[in-house]
Design a protein around this motif. Structure first.
Motif, mmCIF file in Angstrom:
data_model
loop_
_atom_site.group_PDB
_atom_site.id
_atom_site.type_symbol
_atom_site.label_atom_id
_atom_site.label_comp_id
_atom_site.label_asym_id
_atom_site.label_seq_id
_atom_site.Cartn_x
_atom_site.Cartn_y
_atom_site.Cartn_z
ATOM 1 N N ALA A 186 75.843 -15.809 -2.969
ATOM 2 C CA ALA A 186 75.916 -14.929 -4.135
ATOM 3 C C ALA A 186 74.934 -13.773 -4.000
ATOM 4 O O ALA A 186 75.256 -12.633 -4.352
ATOM 5 C CB ALA A 186 75.626 -15.729 -5.409
ATOM 6 N N ALA A 187 73.762 -14.065 -3.486
ATOM 7 C CA ALA A 187 72.767 -13.000 -3.317
ATOM 8 C C ALA A 187 73.295 -11.941 -2.347
ATOM 9 O O ALA A 187 73.176 -10.743 -2.593
ATOM 10 C CB ALA A 187 71.450 -13.583 -2.811
ATOM 11 N N ASN A 189 76.443 -11.262 -1.568
ATOM 12 C CA ASN A 189 77.557 -10.528 -2.170
ATOM 13 C C ASN A 189 77.070 -9.500 -3.181
ATOM 14 O O ASN A 189 77.554 -8.363 -3.212
ATOM 15 C CB ASN A 189 78.518 -11.502 -2.858
ATOM 16 C CG ASN A 189 79.267 -12.350 -1.858
ATOM 17 O OD1 ASN A 189 79.333 -12.010 -0.681
ATOM 18 N ND2 ASN A 189 79.815 -13.458 -2.321
ATOM 19 N N THR A 190 76.138 -9.931 -4.010
ATOM 20 C CA THR A 190 75.613 -9.011 -5.012
ATOM 21 C C THR A 190 74.901 -7.845 -4.341
ATOM 22 O O THR A 190 75.032 -6.693 -4.769
ATOM 23 C CB THR A 190 74.642 -9.752 -5.945
ATOM 24 O OG1 THR A 190 75.277 -10.939 -6.432
ATOM 25 C CG2 THR A 190 74.246 -8.882 -7.115
ATOM 26 N N GLN A 193 77.378 -5.402 -3.140
ATOM 27 C CA GLN A 193 77.905 -4.626 -4.260
ATOM 28 C C GLN A 193 76.931 -3.518 -4.667
ATOM 29 O O GLN A 193 77.333 -2.363 -4.879
ATOM 30 C CB GLN A 193 78.150 -5.585 -5.431
ATOM 31 C CG GLN A 193 78.743 -4.921 -6.657
ATOM 32 C CD GLN A 193 78.939 -5.945 -7.777
ATOM 33 O OE1 GLN A 193 78.880 -7.153 -7.543
ATOM 34 N NE2 GLN A 193 79.164 -5.459 -8.973
ATOM 35 N N LEU A 194 75.655 -3.869 -4.739
ATOM 36 C CA LEU A 194 74.658 -2.886 -5.171
ATOM 37 C C LEU A 194 74.499 -1.764 -4.137
ATOM 38 O O LEU A 194 74.360 -0.596 -4.502
ATOM 39 C CB LEU A 194 73.315 -3.571 -5.399
ATOM 40 C CG LEU A 194 73.244 -4.516 -6.601
ATOM 41 C CD1 LEU A 194 71.900 -5.227 -6.638
ATOM 42 C CD2 LEU A 194 73.472 -3.747 -7.900
ATOM 43 N N GLN B 159 80.623 -15.977 -10.860
ATOM 44 C CA GLN B 159 79.921 -15.093 -9.937
ATOM 45 C C GLN B 159 78.921 -14.203 -10.660
ATOM 46 O O GLN B 159 77.786 -14.025 -10.194
ATOM 47 C CB GLN B 159 80.934 -14.240 -9.180
ATOM 48 C CG GLN B 159 80.320 -13.462 -8.018
ATOM 49 C CD GLN B 159 81.328 -12.551 -7.354
ATOM 50 O OE1 GLN B 159 82.471 -12.965 -7.119
ATOM 51 N NE2 GLN B 159 80.948 -11.325 -7.083
ATOM 52 N N ARG B 162 75.924 -16.225 -11.565
ATOM 53 C CA ARG B 162 75.087 -16.400 -10.374
ATOM 54 C C ARG B 162 74.189 -15.192 -10.147
ATOM 55 O O ARG B 162 72.985 -15.311 -9.948
ATOM 56 C CB ARG B 162 75.974 -16.575 -9.142
ATOM 57 C CG ARG B 162 76.424 -17.960 -8.880
ATOM 58 C CD ARG B 162 75.393 -18.714 -8.069
ATOM 59 N NE ARG B 162 75.891 -20.045 -7.747
ATOM 60 C CZ ARG B 162 75.132 -21.089 -7.513
ATOM 61 N NH1 ARG B 162 73.819 -20.973 -7.564
ATOM 62 N NH2 ARG B 162 75.645 -22.249 -7.221
ATOM 63 N N SER B 163 74.817 -14.020 -10.157
ATOM 64 C CA SER B 163 74.065 -12.799 -9.886
ATOM 65 C C SER B 163 72.959 -12.588 -10.915
ATOM 66 O O SER B 163 71.807 -12.303 -10.563
ATOM 67 C CB SER B 163 75.001 -11.594 -9.894
ATOM 68 O OG SER B 163 75.996 -11.730 -8.903
ATOM 69 N N LEU B 166 70.140 -14.999 -10.488
ATOM 70 C CA LEU B 166 69.276 -14.615 -9.368
ATOM 71 C C LEU B 166 68.305 -13.523 -9.787
ATOM 72 O O LEU B 166 67.110 -13.574 -9.462
ATOM 73 C CB LEU B 166 70.119 -14.127 -8.189
ATOM 74 C CG LEU B 166 70.806 -15.200 -7.355
ATOM 75 C CD1 LEU B 166 71.782 -14.572 -6.384
ATOM 76 C CD2 LEU B 166 69.781 -16.027 -6.595
ATOM 77 N N THR B 190 69.547 -3.402 -13.390
ATOM 78 C CA THR B 190 70.493 -3.944 -12.415
ATOM 79 C C THR B 190 71.517 -4.838 -13.109
ATOM 80 O O THR B 190 72.708 -4.814 -12.777
ATOM 81 C CB THR B 190 69.741 -4.742 -11.338
ATOM 82 O OG1 THR B 190 68.677 -3.945 -10.825
ATOM 83 C CG2 THR B 190 70.669 -5.127 -10.202
ATOM 84 N N GLN B 193 74.097 -2.748 -14.724
ATOM 85 C CA GLN B 193 75.017 -2.221 -13.709
ATOM 86 C C GLN B 193 76.045 -3.282 -13.305
ATOM 87 O O GLN B 193 77.249 -3.007 -13.224
ATOM 88 C CB GLN B 193 74.191 -1.777 -12.501
ATOM 89 C CG GLN B 193 75.005 -1.175 -11.375
ATOM 90 C CD GLN B 193 74.120 -0.781 -10.203
ATOM 91 O OE1 GLN B 193 72.883 -0.748 -10.338
ATOM 92 N NE2 GLN B 193 74.725 -0.490 -9.082
ATOM 93 N N LEU B 194 75.569 -4.503 -13.102
ATOM 94 C CA LEU B 194 76.472 -5.567 -12.670
ATOM 95 C C LEU B 194 77.473 -5.938 -13.758
ATOM 96 O O LEU B 194 78.655 -6.183 -13.481
ATOM 97 C CB LEU B 194 75.670 -6.809 -12.268
ATOM 98 C CG LEU B 194 74.830 -6.683 -10.995
ATOM 99 C CD1 LEU B 194 73.987 -7.930 -10.789
ATOM 100 C CD2 LEU B 194 75.722 -6.441 -9.782
#
Lengths: 208, 208
Positions: A186-187, A189-190, A193-194, B159, B162-163, B166, B190, B193-194
DNA sequence: ACGCTACCAGACAGATCTGTCTACGGCAAG
DNA sequence: CTTGCCGTAGACAGATCTGTCTGGTAGCGT
């Protein structure tokens, strides 16, 4: 009346100058697995197979050993981070994502227990050398990430470095709880994305 | 032959039934500020102003006190998280971002030293009750965030949860190093944004 | 007035931890 | 060969920490 004992075993000697490395290797293992306070000097000495006097010759106090341990951790972890980044190829943007592979690899290692620095800081009062060393490590890491972001040409490298550092620390921190590879994935993937968003492209779920 | 001593001071008594609360309050302060192992039973007893026997009546072992401490931390922190989310209004998407205000508030508090649970887990071996309790807390938090994400109608609540988890843990973990409000702000930005990206809108730097 | 319960005070035991000290053995350079 | 350094072995001191135990006190219901 009887002589002192006759000195039973000849005692397996450690080759000169290698005692320090043996101690450090044991400390690395025990400090990480059990924590700074839980791992006692006596245990480290016993498992290193050195004499107490030898130990105190190289490390006058426990704190000195802890500092040396953190130095070693810094080298190892920073190396893994850089290697993971470089494995992603020459593109800085790809490296910013690729470095998270080091997190996934760490999760899979047996005995993984999160970030040694965060764990150490949790046990030491602020203002101590141990604490300062941890802060320095985290700043170096963030500076390196910011450098990559800069090379990638994102508009605000500082902000992206902040975000990615948070993700990385989050992944490491949750590692002390469970070595769940899903967190590492997940880290990553995120992060992807960022990074994509920072470069002005669409977010990756749209790009896939 | 002389009588035992004549019992000098009358000793300020704790009203019946309140000794436990006093002990817990002191433990809350000392465990968080110094760490689980660094804070000794004797110190907690002395600063609570209770007798040793009273202490051991309520908490047969140190671990019991630590568990009670974690229970209390859970209540307080979860409450702050929920309050921050609700302060953002009724929209679940806004709540997902607003909950990060609890992180910023925590950073500003004096004596802030990161997440008590992460710090506790760093000091306890996996498999212990302390460790399990920490894992449970983190799972509850993530489940709550996932619930909000679900209500917000994002395509993949898991997901996003999860992000965001984190990011939250990253912010908390870096809090043990320095109570830098910039980390909290970055986490919130952040997160915004997500969340925006998950809802299919543009990322927030484009929306502002 | 009596007894019960909850509290205080602090000595004590036993374990553990850090750090010092003495005593001794082997190896290599001079 | 002798001298000095590096290593081993382990006793020891002193602090600290958890947990137990004894003995006495305050307040409350009956």
């Amino acid at each position: 009346m009887t002589p002192p004992a006759a000195t039973a075993a000849p005692a397996a000697r450690t080759p000169a100058g290698q005692a320090r490395e043996k101690i450090l290797a044991t400390a690395f293992r025990l400090f990480y697995a059990q924590g700074l306070r839980a791992a006692g000097i006596d245990t480290i000495i016993a498992e290193s197979g050195v004499a107490k006097a030898t130990f105190y010759k190289y490390f006058p106090a426990k704190d000195d050993l802890i500092l040396a341990y953190l130095e070693k951790v810094d080298g190892v972890w920073t190396g893994q981070l850089h290697a993971a980044a470089e494995a992603a190829g020459p593109d800085p943007a790809a490296q910013l994502v690729g470095l998270f592979d080091a997190l996934a690899s760490a999760c899979r290692r047996d005995g993984y227990r999160g970030c040694a620095f965060i764990n150490a800081a949790a046990e030491s009062a602020s203002g101590t050398r141990i604490h300062e060393r941890t802060v320095a490590h985290k700043e170096h890491t963030r500076a390196w990430i910011r450098g990559l972001a800069d090379q990638a040409g994102v508009p605000d490298p500082d902000q992206l470095a902040r975000s990615l550092t948070l993700l990385l620390d989050g992944g490491l921190a949750s590692g002390v709880l469970d070595a769940d590879p899903a967190a590492a994935t997940a880290a990553r993937n995120t992060a992807a994305q960022l990074v994509s968003a920072s470069l002005g492209r669409n977010t990756d779920h749209a790009a896939s």
